[in-house]
Motif scaffolding. Sequence first.
Motif: not given
Lengths: 709, 709
Positions: A168-169, A172, A665, A669-670
């Motif tokens: 997830s990181e 992002a 997510f 995209p957040a």
Amino acid sequence: MDFSSFMTSLGTSFLIFVVLMLIFTWLSRKPANDVVYSPNLIVKGLYSSSRTRNPTSWIKEAISSSEDDIISISGVDTAVYFVFLATALAMLFLAGIVLLPSLLPVSITDHSVRLNSTTSNGTFNELDKFSMGHIGQKSDRLWAYLIAVYWVSLVTYFLLWKAYKHVSEIRAASLMSSEVRAEQFAVLVRDIPPPHEGETRKEQVDSYFNAVYPDTFYRSMVVTNNKEVNKIWEELEAYKKNLVIAETVYAQSKTIVSPEGTRPMNRLGLLGLCGKKVDTIDYCNEKISELIPKLEAEQKKTIRDRQVSSALIFFSSRVAAASAAQSLHARMVDHWTVMDAPEPRQIIWDNLSLNYYAREVRKYIVYIIVALAVLFFMLPISVISAFTTLENLAKLLPFIKPVLAIVSIRTVLGAYLPQLTLIIFLAMLPTLVMFLSKLEGIPSESHAVRSASGKYFYFIVFNAFIGVTLGGTLFGNLKDMEEHPNEIAELLGKGLPDNATFFLTFVALRCFVGYGLELSRLVPLIMFYLKKKYLCKTEAEVKEAWAPGDFRYATRIPADLLILTITLCYSVIAPLILPFGIIYFGLGWLVMRNQALKVYVPSFESYGRMWPHLHTRFLAALVLYQVTMLGYFGVKEFIYTVTLIPLPIISLIFAWVCNKKFYRFFQHPALEVACQELKETPNLKCVYMSFLPPSLSYEMLDVDQCEDV
Amino acid sequence: MDFSSFMTSLGTSFLIFVVLMLIFTWLSRKPANDVVYSPNLIVKGLYSSSRTRNPTSWIKEAISSSEDDIISISGVDTAVYFVFLATALAMLFLAGIVLLPSLLPVSITDHSVRLNSTTSNGTFNELDKFSMGHIGQKSDRLWAYLIAVYWVSLVTYFLLWKAYKHVSEIRAASLMSSEVRAEQFAVLVRDIPPPHEGETRKEQVDSYFNAVYPDTFYRSMVVTNNKEVNKIWEELEAYKKNLVIAETVYAQSKTIVSPEGTRPMNRLGLLGLCGKKVDTIDYCNEKISELIPKLEAEQKKTIRDRQVSSALIFFSSRVAAASAAQSLHARMVDHWTVMDAPEPRQIIWDNLSLNYYAREVRKYIVYIIVALAVLFFMLPISVISAFTTLENLAKLLPFIKPVLAIVSIRTVLGAYLPQLTLIIFLAMLPTLVMFLSKLEGIPSESHAVRSASGKYFYFIVFNAFIGVTLGGTLFGNLKDMEEHPNEIAELLGKGLPDNATFFLTFVALRCFVGYGLELSRLVPLIMFYLKKKYLCKTEAEVKEAWAPGDFRYATRIPADLLILTITLCYSVIAPLILPFGIIYFGLGWLVMRNQALKVYVPSFESYGRMWPHLHTRFLAALVLYQVTMLGYFGVKEFIYTVTLIPLPIISLIFAWVCNKKFYRFFQHPALEVACQELKETPNLKCVYMSFLPPSLSYEMLDVDQCEDV
């Protein structure tokens, strides 16, 4: 399988591996082979011919490369694949260091079964001593195995949670990057309703999005049906390519044959074998100048008349596009469906004309076909096998009759024909599965790959793993069972460790031979030299011959997952499988690291969307393992088996929590990610142009022209 | 139930209805009762005392009122409720006009069962002649019933589809309205992570949303824990109210007792019965001037120190708010959860402090409690009944012993005590269900009502309908079954129509008595006069006494759905139930139309979000009906029963398609709807102020002050 044949199988696999490694070491030192062994470096422009050619340097390079190196050279998807390999490796390693030293002594020192089995005709070999099958019924020693099941499960939860967070990181960080990426400024709109009378589709789309996004809407591109224009464009490209070849040949002939050279000629008929003979260079030039105006006319016609109900909408900011892709635009869900735009290179244009209902119906039809194929996989093969007997073949193809008259050939063919059918069918399977996935109406290549990978996973887990296990256990002992129906449970208990030996050799084979071939790249190497020698005439053609392709995740990931499922399921029953699993994923990590850095060129970037798919299937393997253990402990008549019942439930809750927390997510995209500042103001015209299909953006027809139509 | 008692029951119900109607006609003609019979008109300022008081004018007014009238007077939610009533009415009507003339003759002219049943001890009465139970096994006449099942199903699909589309349009029209509505400019953010060191929550929220929405973000309001400030505020309000009362009393005493009057006094002790005697007016004034600075201090403290992890975010445009509510903001779903803001008046402030996991855990705990309560509803009641025997009561409350000594009272109490327990439990159920729904952490009143309505529906359908049907059929005939176990199927076939008679009287009772009471408003009328006479001293108190309340959908809708389920399930088995169903929904429509126009004041507006809930439960009733018919035709040993199997499947597909097509718009406003132009530029300060809870917005503390804190 007895002990000696097991060792033979292992030895053979390892020997092949050593030979392939030697071949690789030898071949990769030659600079001429660099196009095969490090094409990605060449493509990325990172290639230097003077680098060290130490035989072990690739290992050092692979180990020393960081995740950021992988992301910058091969993209987020590749980094995510390594997270998967590393997670599987860590899980098996943590399982191994606890299970091997604790469970092996427990089973070796147990003699209860050997005493009981004096009445049976089974002979326990050396290997069986190391497995859980060697433990007697209701033995207190089973407690050790029960705790081991818990240990493996808990380790898996922990690692999967960490991995999901990490991926997830990565995702992002990559989405937050200050680089301008075209797809982050666009959304794909499907199911546009028919325009009003006297309004073009472009006007309709523009006015709709202008009303909703007065500040951030930049422009739109209505998707067209490009079949016709593509045909002309491909024809044109073919003539251009031929022209280049002919000119190269002509230039070469000047130096070799005579100073004036010989102008290449070709015939216009079938395959260049018959028909009028013409001068190739003149003919191609003539055809090209004929096709260009035709293409231009067709391009205009396409943009005007062949619009389908989809469009790409461009925004002036990333956050506007990210927000638009997540919002409901029309009251009815089957109108104005908005989604994130895929990268331009991975859009499947043909699928964009499908409407909502067509997509839904196709999806379910494909699901049903796949479900039937998974369940009744053996059926069509048996049918085909029945039809492809030698007698039938002789009737259909009379010319092979004399060949069949030779007894030895007849025997060999008779023995291998059914297997051949199976092999051909299995080889066609990935293509079939990919075809089915694209049939669903999926708009992007990466999504189609994910979908195909899922289908293929169910297929091989069901048929290769469950099929073999049940088959080996139940059907293999069917005759015994008929005679002694009470022994079913006992046979099952004995059968599972038996299959463990089979799967142990299977994992070793896949590991040593598979990764040996992967690293040595024997097949691409041979193909490249054959093509270069007999087919390629120009530089472009040579480049095409060594093009390495991408990772082919659609088959690679299910294959890895199958090994993971097997290793996981047998980890407690026969802990000896663990070292092989560790070698598979360790070696795999190393070899694939090299391939990622130097060989494969990814054909798309989905920013790690593959992970939820991997995560779910990893967990599915875990649940299968837990259920198998539940059944197997039951066979051992161990009353504390009930303490295992919470495990599958915990797994499902874990899956649900992960899905709730992380999954959204990976769908979109957040906004906090999309709102990061960019390095420079994006050139929106470039963004727009990058989405134009090549047949439409060809040479002329600049953006203003598109606008006017 | 034999024919005469059935007619008696019907007659009684109808008589009560006629009496109640007469009472209504008589009472509603008196202008003094207008506060009971048309409070909504008074509240809305549409009241004129000179209107016609013709006894039938209310019917004319109800029928002539259009949907737009309802929306403008009572809101979209009420209009949606009428769409539901109209759909149910139309469905039953279309079923009735086909089923009654076709099925009744078929069953009356069949004599096969009568001939067969000479051996049984059952006596067929007049009513059974009209039901499907009168048709013999395997009779070809069953074809007519089978076609009827299809007819009812198809009519329902058609009407539900039309209704969903229509409701969707009403919702869109209302959301598109050019009026400024505060909640359309705001979103609710929950699960805000803890702020960084040295940053206030307000700064954190502002900087977060400023980054994502630089152009459209207006300002934020961090939600606070208002428990303390509310307490002081309520105290203050109570003193203010007392002051008004005391002043009124003092003014009255001037005219009645003496020109100077008597200043009202009160005691400070328990319930005003003991303690120091003080002058009420002075005391209240003193207390008020004491509390105001205390309130101000508490307000500042609350805003500074009692912030919870939620906030309301205000945007400068509707489309920005609508889009924000649908987008994922943070990478982890359990941070920065954004949703549509509820109306200010229906926010459940106490629930806003709950975090994501607390909400999820509470939700599932509540689901489990409700599931257990639905399934084991009778259990606690039996337990309570066992404990509340007369002997136990006498032990616990010794003072009632002499009362119990009287034989007649003892007999009556002994007979009714268990029923009394049941009645008390049933009366508490809506409150309990509402309490459970609020416990889930739902942020708005309307959502809590929907959730409570769903729980109540499952409760009464399972216990009242299925319980009675199975109970009446199986348990009622348990003894017969023990003797002749082969007759189970036969008994079931006979039992279902038997229950039909019971449910027929039940529907009639609910219809005539229920709507009679609803229209005549006897209970609120009596309560109002009692309160006015004995309790109310000021105008405000009188107004409070006649406040009509809202529709109480949480119990009204499940009750209607129960009648619908019963009527639907028996529509083919005993078509005689259809006229009663038609009367129920027809009369209901008429009476409720009157109540909507004149009586009830809705306490919230959810823009028709109740509809998907109604739609799903309508379909659930249909599926229950189809499955019941499948079982019942099976009992009749009719081999063509298989042709009914597709029906439940079609229903599920229909539900799925409707859900796919329409539901998302009921979760979130579509952007094409939200982007409509407004009549005037919204006053964002007013929008912001409207969300301030009364205890915080009280008198002082203007917006700029909030900003500074």
